[in-house]
Design a protein around this motif. Structure first.
Motif, PDB file in Angstrom:
ATOM      1  N   CYS A 163      -9.498  34.344  21.850  1.00 50.65           N
ATOM      2  CA  CYS A 163     -10.222  33.836  20.684  1.00 50.65           C
ATOM      3  C   CYS A 163     -11.528  34.603  20.557  1.00 50.65           C
ATOM      4  CB  CYS A 163     -10.457  32.334  20.814  1.00 50.65           C
ATOM      5  SG  CYS A 163     -11.634  31.860  22.086  1.00 50.65           S
ATOM      6  N   MET A 164     -12.072  34.607  19.349  1.00 50.70           N
ATOM      7  CA  MET A 164     -13.274  35.377  19.091  1.00 50.70           C
ATOM      8  C   MET A 164     -14.449  34.886  19.923  1.00 50.70           C
ATOM      9  SD  MET A 164     -14.644  37.919  17.662  1.00 50.70           S
ATOM     10  CE  MET A 164     -13.244  38.398  16.656  1.00 50.70           C
ATOM     11  N   ALA A 165     -14.533  33.573  20.141  1.00 55.30           N
ATOM     12  CA  ALA A 165     -15.651  33.030  20.920  1.00 55.30           C
ATOM     13  C   ALA A 165     -15.702  33.631  22.315  1.00 55.30           C
ATOM     14  CB  ALA A 165     -15.529  31.510  20.998  1.00 55.30           C
ATOM     15  N   ASP A 166     -14.540  33.942  22.893  1.00 58.14           N
ATOM     16  CA  ASP A 166     -14.494  34.508  24.237  1.00 58.14           C
ATOM     17  C   ASP A 166     -14.907  35.974  24.262  1.00 58.14           C
ATOM     18  OD1 ASP A 166     -13.616  32.089  25.241  1.00 58.14           O
ATOM     19  OD2 ASP A 166     -11.475  32.628  25.110  1.00 58.14           O
ATOM     20  N   GLN A 167     -14.956  36.595  23.108  1.00 58.94           N
ATOM     21  CA  GLN A 167     -15.290  38.012  23.044  1.00 58.94           C
ATOM     22  C   GLN A 167     -16.766  38.271  22.750  1.00 58.94           C
ATOM     23  OE1 GLN A 167     -12.392  40.329  20.671  1.00 58.94           O
ATOM     24  NE2 GLN A 167     -11.088  38.507  20.663  1.00 58.94           N
ATOM     25  N   ILE A 168     -17.507  37.213  22.493  1.00 57.15           N
ATOM     26  CA  ILE A 168     -18.928  37.359  22.161  1.00 57.15           C
ATOM     27  C   ILE A 168     -19.752  37.394  23.445  1.00 57.15           C
ATOM     28  CG2 ILE A 168     -20.889  36.407  20.897  1.00 57.15           C
ATOM     29  CD1 ILE A 168     -18.542  37.245  19.121  1.00 57.15           C
ATOM     30  N   PHE A 223     -17.951  20.464  18.941  1.00 52.16           N
ATOM     31  CA  PHE A 223     -16.907  19.920  18.066  1.00 52.16           C
ATOM     32  C   PHE A 223     -15.548  19.869  18.760  1.00 52.16           C
ATOM     33  CE2 PHE A 223     -19.586  21.222  14.240  1.00 52.16           C
ATOM     34  CZ  PHE A 223     -19.893  19.915  13.903  1.00 52.16           C
ATOM     35  N   GLN A 224     -15.281  20.804  19.651  1.00 54.79           N
ATOM     36  CA  GLN A 224     -14.005  20.816  20.349  1.00 54.79           C
ATOM     37  C   GLN A 224     -13.772  19.529  21.140  1.00 54.79           C
ATOM     38  OE1 GLN A 224     -14.428  24.621  22.467  1.00 54.79           O
ATOM     39  NE2 GLN A 224     -12.471  25.261  21.588  1.00 54.79           N
ATOM     40  N   GLY A 305     -13.969  20.099   5.219  1.00 55.19           N
ATOM     41  CA  GLY A 305     -13.472  20.040   3.854  1.00 55.19           C
ATOM     42  C   GLY A 305     -12.364  21.053   3.657  1.00 55.19           C
ATOM     43  N   ASN A 306     -11.744  21.037   2.498  1.00 57.86           N
ATOM     44  CA  ASN A 306     -10.671  22.010   2.244  1.00 57.86           C
ATOM     45  C   ASN A 306     -11.191  23.442   2.190  1.00 57.86           C
ATOM     46  OD1 ASN A 306     -11.825  21.106  -0.367  1.00 57.86           O
ATOM     47  ND2 ASN A 306     -10.388  22.573  -1.237  1.00 57.86           N
ATOM     48  N   HIS A 307     -12.502  23.607   1.972  1.00 56.00           N
ATOM     49  CA  HIS A 307     -13.078  24.958   1.946  1.00 56.00           C
ATOM     50  C   HIS A 307     -13.523  25.448   3.314  1.00 56.00           C
ATOM     51  CE1 HIS A 307     -13.221  26.483  -2.227  1.00 56.00           C
ATOM     52  NE2 HIS A 307     -13.003  25.220  -2.515  1.00 56.00           N
ATOM     53  N   GLU A 308     -13.368  24.640   4.326  1.00 62.89           N
ATOM     54  CA  GLU A 308     -13.603  25.134   5.681  1.00 62.89           C
ATOM     55  C   GLU A 308     -12.270  25.649   6.229  1.00 62.89           C
ATOM     56  OE1 GLU A 308     -16.868  23.964   4.332  1.00 62.89           O
ATOM     57  OE2 GLU A 308     -15.652  22.191   4.719  1.00 62.89           O
ATOM     58  N   GLU A 336     -12.874  29.921  13.632  1.00 64.89           N
ATOM     59  CA  GLU A 336     -12.600  29.133  14.837  1.00 64.89           C
ATOM     60  C   GLU A 336     -13.448  27.860  14.877  1.00 64.89           C
ATOM     61  OE1 GLU A 336     -13.063  31.570  18.284  1.00 64.89           O
ATOM     62  OE2 GLU A 336     -11.486  32.970  17.694  1.00 64.89           O
ATOM     63  N   VAL A 337     -14.699  27.980  14.475  1.00 64.33           N
ATOM     64  CA  VAL A 337     -15.578  26.797  14.476  1.00 64.33           C
ATOM     65  C   VAL A 337     -15.089  25.772  13.467  1.00 64.33           C
ATOM     66  CG1 VAL A 337     -17.922  25.950  14.092  1.00 64.33           C
ATOM     67  CG2 VAL A 337     -17.572  28.142  15.248  1.00 64.33           C
ATOM     68  N   PHE A 338     -14.746  26.225  12.282  1.00 66.58           N
ATOM     69  CA  PHE A 338     -14.273  25.302  11.247  1.00 66.58           C
ATOM     70  C   PHE A 338     -13.008  24.574  11.675  1.00 66.58           C
ATOM     71  CE2 PHE A 338     -16.373  27.895   7.575  1.00 66.58           C
ATOM     72  CZ  PHE A 338     -17.608  27.325   7.890  1.00 66.58           C
ATOM     73  N   ASN A 339     -12.159  25.238  12.448  1.00 65.78           N
ATOM     74  CA  ASN A 339     -10.941  24.589  12.930  1.00 65.78           C
ATOM     75  C   ASN A 339     -11.242  23.387  13.825  1.00 65.78           C
ATOM     76  OD1 ASN A 339      -9.307  26.420  11.622  1.00 65.78           O
ATOM     77  ND2 ASN A 339      -8.743  27.567  13.452  1.00 65.78           N
ATOM     78  N   CYS A 340     -12.423  23.353  14.399  1.00 63.46           N
ATOM     79  CA  CYS A 340     -12.786  22.282  15.337  1.00 63.46           C
ATOM     80  C   CYS A 340     -13.477  21.101  14.664  1.00 63.46           C
ATOM     81  CB  CYS A 340     -13.702  22.836  16.427  1.00 63.46           C
ATOM     82  SG  CYS A 340     -12.957  24.137  17.437  1.00 63.46           S
TER      83      CYS A 340
END
Length: 501
Positions: A163-168, A223-224, A305-308, A336-340
């Motif tokens: 995931c992108m978070a792990d690459q930062i 959020f997770q 929301g639907n736009h996230e 990834e953040v919005f998914n949580c």
């Protein structure tokens, strides 16, 4: 003679001339044409709801003209009723398979819903029939690029992809000596940081990428750990504020805080989805909201929301804005953040708050909502989809959504759901309202929309709801007008495909 764009004139009749069907009298045909012209006038004035009304009356008088359905489809596109727009395009094509504008409008509806392959088929037909239409060719080319990009991304994706978070790696990011913006203290959001951030954004200055990434990583981790349904307790006598759609209108967000006070442990807030897209200050909005979430995690709440979602962000501007102000890498992290983000909140076990509406099945329990696997892109049906996309209707029962996703639910559906779950009423957002709010379904369904003069065109007021903890939790509405903002138009970062609709 040079070819003209298929969308160049609203009033063009196309190939859908009135049928010779003997059941339609000449008098009805004449009446229908007059109603169509009246509808066209309202369309030109951007009064799309009135245009839809008169196109519908024209269709009632003479249901054999493809152009009437085509024009109403165009008006539905402008009101974001993409499901209705697609249905009307289909009706127009049933009358006249050669009616080019119907293909164009059906493509527009599918594009808005992220159904790129379906849109591409219709656009291919348009450019085949009208090869000299540069506008259609350009949009076909853009749509084709999207379809190929999606196919490529799916081809290289695998389950073990990091995931992108792990690459930062924040430690490798340096703060330049000339940076004068807000700074985290020991890696933490503080009251001073948030106030400095608001001032920095008001002055159209930016947040350093190191701090931006740190906020995103921290808020994702928080959020997770939350369930899909978060329960909130409001103490007796305590004020609690619920805000609806913000849609990147940062200066109107600041105005809410000026009217109602900054979030704090004694001034808690819930923001009910659609923080980003359309408005061109979405980056400023989302970092402000995420910062308050980290500062007051138990007194500041955010719902998805639907736009996230990835498709919406690609089409309506947020992805483009993040890439412009930061990087493509950060845009992927936002996904990834919005998914949580949680899907719904329940206040004092009396009020259910979600962005869109109720699940199609009124037997759905709060426990089922809490257990929804939300860490993904929204599906096209099911509980998660309905919570993000659905809308209330005046008729009983449920019906296909005007948006083409989710459902429309009637007052009896609301009443049954509330009774089964021991709730008093629901609060939802998702729809522009002239007053900024609307109460429907016998007072059991409340809509709140917090982006005034939506997209700088709608002229609506914004609103937020305040509740006072106690026995009744009755909603109190505060409305407000839009405030000035820098001269950056809405949709400045939107996909080139957005010109379709």
């Amino acid at each position: 003679m040079a070819a003209t764009s298929v969308e160049s004139k609203v009033t063009e009749a196309g190939n859908g001339e009135p049928s010779s069907n003997p059941t339609v009298s000449d008098e009805d045909k004449k009446k229908a044409e007059e109603l169509k012209e009246k509808a066209n006038d309202f369309f030109k004035k951007q009064n799309y709801n009135e245009a839809i009304k008169y196109y519908s009356e024209a269709i009632e008088a003479n249901p054999t003209v493809a152009a009437y359905y085509g024009n109403r489809s165009f008006a539905h596109l402008r009101t974001e009723s993409f499901g209705y727009a697609s249905t009307d395009a289909n009706k127009a094509l049933a009358l006249d398979k050669a009616y080019i504008k119907a293909y164009y409008r059906r493509a527009s509806a599918n594009m808005a819903l992220g159904k790129f392959k379906e849109a591409l088929r219709d656009l291919k037909y348009v450019v085949t029939v009208r090869p000299s239409d540069k506008d259609a060719s350009a949009r076909y080319s853009e749509c084709d690029k999207v379809v190929k990009r999606i196919a490529f991304e799916r081809a290289i994706a695998s389950e073990d992809t990091k995931c992108m978070a792990d690459q930062i790696n924040i430690d490798t990011m340096t703060i330049e000596d000339d940076y004068t913006g807000p700074k985290l203290e020991d890696g933490k959001v503080t009251d001073k940081f948030v106030k400095d951030l608001l001032q920095t954004f008001k002055e159209q200055k930016g947040l350093h990428k190191k701090y931006a990434y740190k906020i995103l990583l921290d808020v994702k981790e928080y959020f997770q750990k939350q369930p899909s349904l978060v329960h909130i307790t409001v103490k007796d006598g305590e004020k609690f504020t619920v805000c609806g759609d913000i849609h990147g209108q940062f200066y109107d967000l600041v105005n809410i805080f000026e009217i109602n006070g900054l979030p704090s442990e004694t001034n808690p807030y819930l923001f009910n989805g659609d923080f980003v897209d359309r408005g061109s200050f979405s980056v400023e909005c989302i970092f402000t909201l995420f910062s308050f979430k980290l500062l007051y995690p138990n007194h500041f709440f955010m719902a998805r929301g639907n736009h996230e979602s990835e498709n919406m962000n690609q089409m309506y501007g947020f992805e483009g804005e993040v890439r412009s102000k930061f990087s493509t890498q950060m845009a992927a992290l936002f996904t990834e953040v919005f998914n949580c983000l949680p899907l719904a909140h329940c206040i004092d076990r009396k009020i259910l708050v979600m962005h869109g509406g109720l699940p199609e099945n009124p037997n759905t329990s709060l426990e089922e909502i809490a257990k929804v696997d939300r860490n993904r892109q929204p599906p096209e049906s099911g509980i998660m989809c309905d919570l993000l996309w659905s809308d209330p209707q005046t008729l009983p029962g449920t019906s296909p959504s005007k948006r083409g996703v989710g459902v429309q639910f009637g007052p009896n559906v609301t009443a049954d759901f509330l009774k089964r779950n021991g709730l008093d009423y629901i609060i939802r957002s998702h729809e522009v309202k002239d007053k900024g709010y609307e109460v429907s379904h016998d007072g059991k369904c409340v809509t709140v929309f917090s982006a005034p003069n939506y997209c700088d065109t709608m002229g609506n007021k914004g609103a937020f709801i305040t509740l006072t903890g106690g026995t009744d939790l009755k909603p109190k509405f505060t409305t407000y007008d839009a405030v000035p903002h820098p001269k950056v138009k809405p949709m400045a970062y939107a996909s080139p495909l957005f010109g379709l609709f």
